[in-house]
Write an enzyme that holds these catalytic residues in place. Structure first.
Site, PDB file in Angstrom:
ATOM      1  N   CYS A 147     -10.052 -39.843  -3.829  1.00  0.00           N
ATOM      2  CA  CYS A 147      -9.508 -38.869  -4.775  1.00  0.00           C
ATOM      3  C   CYS A 147     -10.291 -37.564  -4.754  1.00  0.00           C
ATOM      4  O   CYS A 147      -9.783 -36.533  -5.151  1.00  0.00           O
ATOM      5  CB  CYS A 147      -9.530 -39.443  -6.182  1.00  0.00           C
ATOM      6  SG  CYS A 147      -9.232 -41.200  -6.223  1.00  0.00           S
TER       7      CYS A 147
ATOM      8  N   GLY B  34      -4.109 -49.337 -11.151  1.00  0.00           N
ATOM      9  CA  GLY B  34      -5.389 -49.319 -11.860  1.00  0.00           C
ATOM     10  C   GLY B  34      -5.508 -48.111 -12.778  1.00  0.00           C
ATOM     11  O   GLY B  34      -6.029 -48.217 -13.897  1.00  0.00           O
TER      12      GLY B  34
ATOM     13  N   THR C  49      11.574 -50.862 -16.009  1.00  0.00           N
ATOM     14  CA  THR C  49      12.016 -52.002 -15.212  1.00  0.00           C
ATOM     15  C   THR C  49      10.890 -52.453 -14.299  1.00  0.00           C
ATOM     16  O   THR C  49      10.285 -51.647 -13.602  1.00  0.00           O
ATOM     17  CB  THR C  49      13.253 -51.601 -14.376  1.00  0.00           C
ATOM     18  OG1 THR C  49      14.245 -51.142 -15.277  1.00  0.00           O
ATOM     19  CG2 THR C  49      13.776 -52.785 -13.573  1.00  0.00           C
TER      20      THR C  49
ATOM     21  N   HIS D 210      -3.512 -52.850  -4.600  1.00  0.00           N
ATOM     22  CA  HIS D 210      -3.711 -52.319  -3.236  1.00  0.00           C
ATOM     23  C   HIS D 210      -5.154 -52.350  -2.755  1.00  0.00           C
ATOM     24  O   HIS D 210      -5.420 -52.073  -1.593  1.00  0.00           O
ATOM     25  CB  HIS D 210      -3.101 -50.910  -3.100  1.00  0.00           C
ATOM     26  CG  HIS D 210      -3.864 -49.796  -3.728  1.00  0.00           C
ATOM     27  ND1 HIS D 210      -4.706 -48.979  -3.003  1.00  0.00           N
ATOM     28  CD2 HIS D 210      -3.919 -49.333  -4.998  1.00  0.00           C
ATOM     29  CE1 HIS D 210      -5.227 -48.063  -3.804  1.00  0.00           C
ATOM     30  NE2 HIS D 210      -4.772 -48.260  -5.020  1.00  0.00           N
TER      31      HIS D 210
ATOM     32  N   SER E 249      -5.867 -53.759  -9.860  1.00  0.00           N
ATOM     33  CA  SER E 249      -4.906 -53.068  -9.005  1.00  0.00           C
ATOM     34  C   SER E 249      -4.679 -53.890  -7.748  1.00  0.00           C
ATOM     35  O   SER E 249      -5.601 -54.522  -7.237  1.00  0.00           O
ATOM     36  CB  SER E 249      -5.437 -51.682  -8.640  1.00  0.00           C
ATOM     37  OG  SER E 249      -4.535 -51.038  -7.774  1.00  0.00           O
TER      38      SER E 249
HETATM   39  C1  PLP Z   1      -8.731 -47.489  -6.825  1.00  0.00           C
HETATM   40  C2  PLP Z   1      -9.371 -47.511  -8.137  1.00  0.00           C
HETATM   41  C3  PLP Z   1      -8.672 -47.170  -9.303  1.00  0.00           C
HETATM   42  C4  PLP Z   1      -7.267 -46.660  -9.277  1.00  0.00           C
HETATM   43  O1  PLP Z   1      -6.338 -47.672  -9.009  1.00  0.00           O
HETATM   44  P1  PLP Z   1      -4.854 -47.250  -8.555  1.00  0.00           P
HETATM   45  O2  PLP Z   1      -4.133 -48.540  -8.475  1.00  0.00           O
HETATM   46  O3  PLP Z   1      -5.016 -46.560  -7.239  1.00  0.00           O
HETATM   47  O4  PLP Z   1      -4.330 -46.361  -9.613  1.00  0.00           O
HETATM   48  C5  PLP Z   1      -9.323 -47.267 -10.500  1.00  0.00           C
HETATM   49  N1  PLP Z   1     -10.599 -47.677 -10.572  1.00  0.00           N
HETATM   50  C6  PLP Z   1     -11.303 -48.021  -9.484  1.00  0.00           C
HETATM   51  C7  PLP Z   1     -12.693 -48.498  -9.647  1.00  0.00           C
HETATM   52  C8  PLP Z   1     -10.729 -47.950  -8.223  1.00  0.00           C
HETATM   53  O5  PLP Z   1     -11.446 -48.272  -7.153  1.00  0.00           O
END
Ligand code: PLP
Length: 392
Positions: A322, A68, A235, A199, A197
């Site tokens: 974070c 993300g 890649t 995860h 994203s």
């Molecule tokens: C988790 C999150 C991200 C970051 O995504 P990653 O895949 O961890 O880099 C960005 N924006 C929001 C709203 C998120 O919850």
């Protein structure tokens, strides 16, 4: 007990099963022309089609990224650095974006862009009037998140898209947090770019995507080989991309039913937690993600609360993962107008499909005792003023 799905989610077993062949049996580079390479390519493209279909987009509009954060960086820099040459150096966003957006914008301010951060008010929702007022002839981009990752509030995305379209401004939304509970139809929604994203939807970490509407030109962020149709080099992480497709499909299946269940759990938990004195709910009570609860307890220090809950076996967060570890209160809670003192006592509980009513019972059993105990040890607790009451 895991109650922190806004930080990340448990990978589903089906996802792992789908990924494994591309890590061990067929590890070929999808750009290779021999059979294994072609098979890896096929799996990659099937996953792209799967994700496109779920989002109501075309496969050609989906570009895989490392997550993300990269998608957010790419969307913002890719559009704004291109439009700068046409004299457009103004960006509109909100005051409580994820740091992947906020820190990118702050860096760009140093590079000569000007950014308007829309107020999100006490309910955690921007006002369309503010957006209309903020747009100028030099506005290149509006970037506003679909749902906030800390307080879960959902923004008026359709209306934002409408205003952007009318004014010829490009609209990007960070939908990373919304993917688990919102249905999309990008062919009809007036969204030009969308970050995703894996995860946060029970997929692997380190893979995501940027939807770029057909015909929209943006500069590359990562230069190198010709992967992702010359737009994002490197890649491809085939196994993770395959996992992303399976994860999103699984998560979005029977989503209304899942949301109803989550909503009932969330509402019962909010009602229970609000019985604890001097507690406020952060963000709009209804216009929020079905699995999100965010509250502040007056007289409590968030980090100590998390540690106490941890020793009861409950994984929660005080804000976004974070910012944990830093003593600054959450920028999101400050943006909705809370004082530093109150914002320090925050607790975010985020549920996903793996949570059950038993988890609600368990939290409602432990949390009031922990809060009571921490308050009884606080020298300032008795002297503090009442917070602004929650207006919803
Ligand atoms: C988790 C999150 C991200 C970051 O995504 P990653 O895949 O961890 O880099 C960005 N924006 C929001 C709203 C998120 O919850």
């Amino acid at each position: 007990m895991y109650a922190d799905s806004a930080s990340t989610t448990k990978m589903s077993e089906n996802v792992l099963r789908g990924m494994t062949p591309f890590l061990i049996e067929n590890y070929a580079n999808p750009s290779s022309i021999y059979r294994n390479g072609r098979e890896a390519r096929k799996a990659l493209e099937q996953s792209r089609e799967k994700i496109a279909k779920i989002l109501g987009a075309s496969a050609g509009e989906i570009f895989f990224t490392s997550g993300g954060s990269e998608a957010d960086n790419w969307a913002i820099r890719g559009v704004c650095n291109r439009l700068k040459k046409e004299g457009k150096n103004h960006i509109i966003s909100s005051a409580f974006e994820h740091h992947a957006v906020l820190h990118t914008l702050q860096a760009m301010e140093k590079e000569g862009f000007s950014v308007t951060y829309l107020d999100v008010y006490r309910d955690g929702i921007i006002k369309i009037k503010d957006l209309e007022r903020a747009i100028t002839k030099s506005t290149a981009l509006v970037t506003i998140m679909y749902s906030n990752n800390e307080i879960g509030t959902i923004q008026p995305i359709e209306e934002i898209g409408e205003v952007c379209r009318e004014n010829g401004v490009i609209f990007h939304t960070d939908a990373v947090g919304a993917l688990s509970s919102v249905k999309f139809n990008l062919k009809e929604q007036k969204i030009d770019m969308l970050s995703a994203s894996a995860h946060k939807v029970h997929g692997p970490k380190g893979v995501g995507a940027l939807y770029i509407k057909k015909g929209l030109k943006i500069l590359n962020l990562i230069e190198g080989g010709a992967q992702e149709r010359n737009r994002r080099a490197g890649t491809e992480n085939v196994a993770a991309i395959v996992g992303f497709g399976i994860a999103l499909e699984e998560t979005q299946k029977e989503i209304d039913q899942k949301n109803r269940r989550l909503l009932a759990m969330r509402n019962r938990l909010i009602d229970g937690i609000m019985k604890i004195e001097k507690t406020i709910l952060n963000g709009h009570r209804v216009k929020r993600l079905p699995g999100n609860i965010n509250v502040c307890f007056e007289g409590i220090e968030g980090e100590s609360l998390l540690l106490r809950l941890d020793s009861e076996g409950i994984c929660t967060s005080s804000g976004s993962a974070c910012t944990s570890g830093s003593l600054e209160p959450s920028h999101v809670l400050l943006a909705i107008g809370l004082s530093h003192e109150i914002a320090h006592g925050s607790l975010r509980i985020t549920f996903d499909q793996n949570n059950t009513e038993k988890d609600v019972d368990y939290i409602l059993d432990k949390l009031p005792k922990v809060v009571d105990n921490l308050r009884s040890m606080s020298p300032i607790w008795k002297t503090q003023k009442l917070p602004i009451q929650n207006p919803f």
